[in-house]
Scaffold this motif. Structure first.
Motif, PDB file in Angstrom:
ATOM      1  N   PHE A 195       0.829  -1.212   0.000  1.00 36.58           N
ATOM      2  CA  PHE A 195       0.000   0.000   0.000  1.00 36.58           C
ATOM      3  C   PHE A 195       0.864   1.264   0.000  1.00 36.58           C
ATOM      4  O   PHE A 195       0.622   2.185  -0.787  1.00 36.58           O
ATOM      5  CB  PHE A 195      -0.933   0.001   1.216  1.00 36.58           C
ATOM      6  N   VAL A 196       1.875   1.298   0.847  1.00 39.82           N
ATOM      7  CA  VAL A 196       2.720   2.495   0.960  1.00 39.82           C
ATOM      8  C   VAL A 196       3.511   2.730  -0.329  1.00 39.82           C
ATOM      9  O   VAL A 196       3.588   3.862  -0.820  1.00 39.82           O
ATOM     10  CB  VAL A 196       3.668   2.382   2.180  1.00 39.82           C
ATOM     11  N   ILE A 197       4.087   1.690  -0.883  1.00 40.15           N
ATOM     12  CA  ILE A 197       4.874   1.840  -2.118  1.00 40.15           C
ATOM     13  C   ILE A 197       3.968   2.234  -3.289  1.00 40.15           C
ATOM     14  O   ILE A 197       4.319   3.105  -4.088  1.00 40.15           O
ATOM     15  CB  ILE A 197       5.657   0.548  -2.428  1.00 40.15           C
ATOM     16  N   THR A 198       2.808   1.607  -3.403  1.00 42.97           N
ATOM     17  CA  THR A 198       1.886   1.953  -4.481  1.00 42.97           C
ATOM     18  C   THR A 198       1.451   3.412  -4.377  1.00 42.97           C
ATOM     19  O   THR A 198       1.410   4.143  -5.370  1.00 42.97           O
ATOM     20  CB  THR A 198       0.651   1.025  -4.450  1.00 42.97           C
ATOM     21  N   ARG A 199       1.148   3.837  -3.181  1.00 40.89           N
ATOM     22  CA  ARG A 199       0.755   5.240  -2.966  1.00 40.89           C
ATOM     23  C   ARG A 199       1.920   6.183  -3.277  1.00 40.89           C
ATOM     24  O   ARG A 199       1.729   7.232  -3.880  1.00 40.89           O
ATOM     25  CB  ARG A 199       0.296   5.414  -1.514  1.00 40.89           C
ATOM     26  N   SER A 200       3.105   5.799  -2.886  1.00 38.48           N
ATOM     27  CA  SER A 200       4.288   6.612  -3.138  1.00 38.48           C
ATOM     28  C   SER A 200       4.569   6.723  -4.636  1.00 38.48           C
ATOM     29  O   SER A 200       4.922   7.797  -5.134  1.00 38.48           O
ATOM     30  CB  SER A 200       5.487   6.012  -2.409  1.00 38.48           C
ATOM     31  N   ILE A 201       4.404   5.634  -5.361  1.00 39.65           N
ATOM     32  CA  ILE A 201       4.605   5.655  -6.809  1.00 39.65           C
ATOM     33  C   ILE A 201       3.579   6.577  -7.462  1.00 39.65           C
ATOM     34  O   ILE A 201       3.918   7.379  -8.337  1.00 39.65           O
ATOM     35  CB  ILE A 201       4.516   4.231  -7.392  1.00 39.65           C
ATOM     36  N   THR A 202       2.338   6.470  -7.018  1.00 42.70           N
ATOM     37  CA  THR A 202       1.282   7.322  -7.578  1.00 42.70           C
ATOM     38  C   THR A 202       1.584   8.801  -7.331  1.00 42.70           C
ATOM     39  O   THR A 202       1.408   9.630  -8.219  1.00 42.70           O
ATOM     40  CB  THR A 202      -0.080   6.953  -6.950  1.00 42.70           C
ATOM     41  N   LEU A 242       9.548  -6.646  -2.702  1.00 40.31           N
ATOM     42  CA  LEU A 242       8.237  -6.166  -3.106  1.00 40.31           C
ATOM     43  C   LEU A 242       8.293  -4.910  -3.982  1.00 40.31           C
ATOM     44  O   LEU A 242       7.582  -4.852  -4.991  1.00 40.31           O
ATOM     45  CB  LEU A 242       7.362  -5.938  -1.862  1.00 40.31           C
ATOM     46  N   PRO A 243       9.111  -3.905  -3.649  1.00 32.49           N
ATOM     47  CA  PRO A 243       9.124  -2.702  -4.502  1.00 32.49           C
ATOM     48  C   PRO A 243       9.541  -2.984  -5.941  1.00 32.49           C
ATOM     49  O   PRO A 243       9.083  -2.307  -6.851  1.00 32.49           O
ATOM     50  CB  PRO A 243      10.139  -1.778  -3.842  1.00 32.49           C
ATOM     51  N   TYR A 244      10.372  -3.981  -6.147  1.00 33.20           N
ATOM     52  CA  TYR A 244      10.788  -4.305  -7.511  1.00 33.20           C
ATOM     53  C   TYR A 244       9.569  -4.618  -8.376  1.00 33.20           C
ATOM     54  O   TYR A 244       9.442  -4.124  -9.503  1.00 33.20           O
ATOM     55  CB  TYR A 244      11.764  -5.486  -7.513  1.00 33.20           C
ATOM     56  N   PHE A 245       8.662  -5.411  -7.859  1.00 27.02           N
ATOM     57  CA  PHE A 245       7.489  -5.793  -8.632  1.00 27.02           C
ATOM     58  C   PHE A 245       6.498  -4.643  -8.779  1.00 27.02           C
ATOM     59  O   PHE A 245       5.784  -4.569  -9.767  1.00 27.02           O
ATOM     60  CB  PHE A 245       6.815  -7.016  -7.991  1.00 27.02           C
ATOM     61  N   LEU A 246       6.466  -3.752  -7.805  1.00 25.72           N
ATOM     62  CA  LEU A 246       5.528  -2.633  -7.864  1.00 25.72           C
ATOM     63  C   LEU A 246       6.043  -1.472  -8.719  1.00 25.72           C
ATOM     64  O   LEU A 246       5.269  -0.803  -9.393  1.00 25.72           O
ATOM     65  CB  LEU A 246       5.222  -2.139  -6.445  1.00 25.72           C
ATOM     66  N   VAL A 247       7.341  -1.219  -8.701  1.00 28.23           N
ATOM     67  CA  VAL A 247       7.922  -0.060  -9.394  1.00 28.23           C
ATOM     68  C   VAL A 247       8.259  -0.400 -10.844  1.00 28.23           C
ATOM     69  O   VAL A 247       8.330   0.483 -11.690  1.00 28.23           O
ATOM     70  CB  VAL A 247       9.193   0.428  -8.637  1.00 28.23           C
ATOM     71  N   ARG A 248       8.433  -1.664 -11.142  1.00 23.18           N
ATOM     72  CA  ARG A 248       8.904  -2.102 -12.460  1.00 23.18           C
ATOM     73  C   ARG A 248       8.073  -1.533 -13.606  1.00 23.18           C
ATOM     74  O   ARG A 248       8.614  -1.005 -14.577  1.00 23.18           O
ATOM     75  CB  ARG A 248       8.898  -3.626 -12.491  1.00 23.18           C
ATOM     76  N   LYS A 249       6.759  -1.599 -13.519  1.00 26.84           N
ATOM     77  CA  LYS A 249       5.887  -1.129 -14.600  1.00 26.84           C
ATOM     78  C   LYS A 249       6.015   0.381 -14.786  1.00 26.84           C
ATOM     79  O   LYS A 249       6.099   0.871 -15.910  1.00 26.84           O
ATOM     80  CB  LYS A 249       4.440  -1.510 -14.299  1.00 26.84           C
TER      81      LYS A 249
END
Length: 167
Positions: A53-60, A146-153
């Protein structure tokens, strides 16, 4: 008759295995020991969900910054490194805090309850270093990957799309 021996007659000497109080403590300890791994798995899942949740929100929130960095020529790893450092720091800090709270707060409260209810006056604090290392290192590895899979795209996206104003 030795002087003072008659004062000891109400006491019964028993071995460790014959002591009911120690037997009860051992039963409780074994019951609590069987709960450690399931609780660790529950906290793994919780930490992964929170990190996701935190990484996805941070990426957004940082899409424009990521797009600007890509447009300026930053490599994908340099951009990813920011998220990696954040999750690595938070997972190490969380693991250390978890070990401290588990060993010195929760275990202290449980042990105090046992000692008061069962009239046990001494105890030995033990640390299972191998178990602590396995749990801590696996937590750090899982949360750090986990961040690798979330930030990759997002990192693979063209900077023009990242810089566009989104409603």
């Amino acid at each position: 008759i030795v002087k003072g021996v008659e004062d000891l007659t109400p006491f019964i000497l028993t071995t460790k295995n014959q002591n009911d109080g120690l037997a009860i403590v051992e039963i409780y300890y074994n019951a609590l020991a069987n709960v450690r791994w399931p609780f660790s798995l529950i906290f793994y899942v919780i930490s992964l969900i929170v990190t996701c949740f935190v990484i996805t929100r941070s990426i957004t929130n940082q899409k424009k910054i990521i797009g600007t960095k890509k447009a300026l020529g930053f490599t994908d790893f340099q951009i990813f490194k920011n998220f990696l450092i954040f999750t690595l720091f938070s997972s190490v800090l969380g693991s250390m805090l978890g070990i401290f709270v588990g060993k010195f707060v929760i275990e202290e409260i449980a042990t105090e309850g046992f000692m008061n209810n069962l009239s046990i006056f001494s105890r030995i604090k033990t640390f299972n270093i191998l178990e602590i290392l396995i749990i801590t290192l696996s937590e750090i590895i899982l949360v750090t990957l986990l961040p690798y899979f979330l930030v990759r795209k997002t990192i693979k996206t063209d900077p023009v799309y990242l810089l566009k104003q989104t409603p």
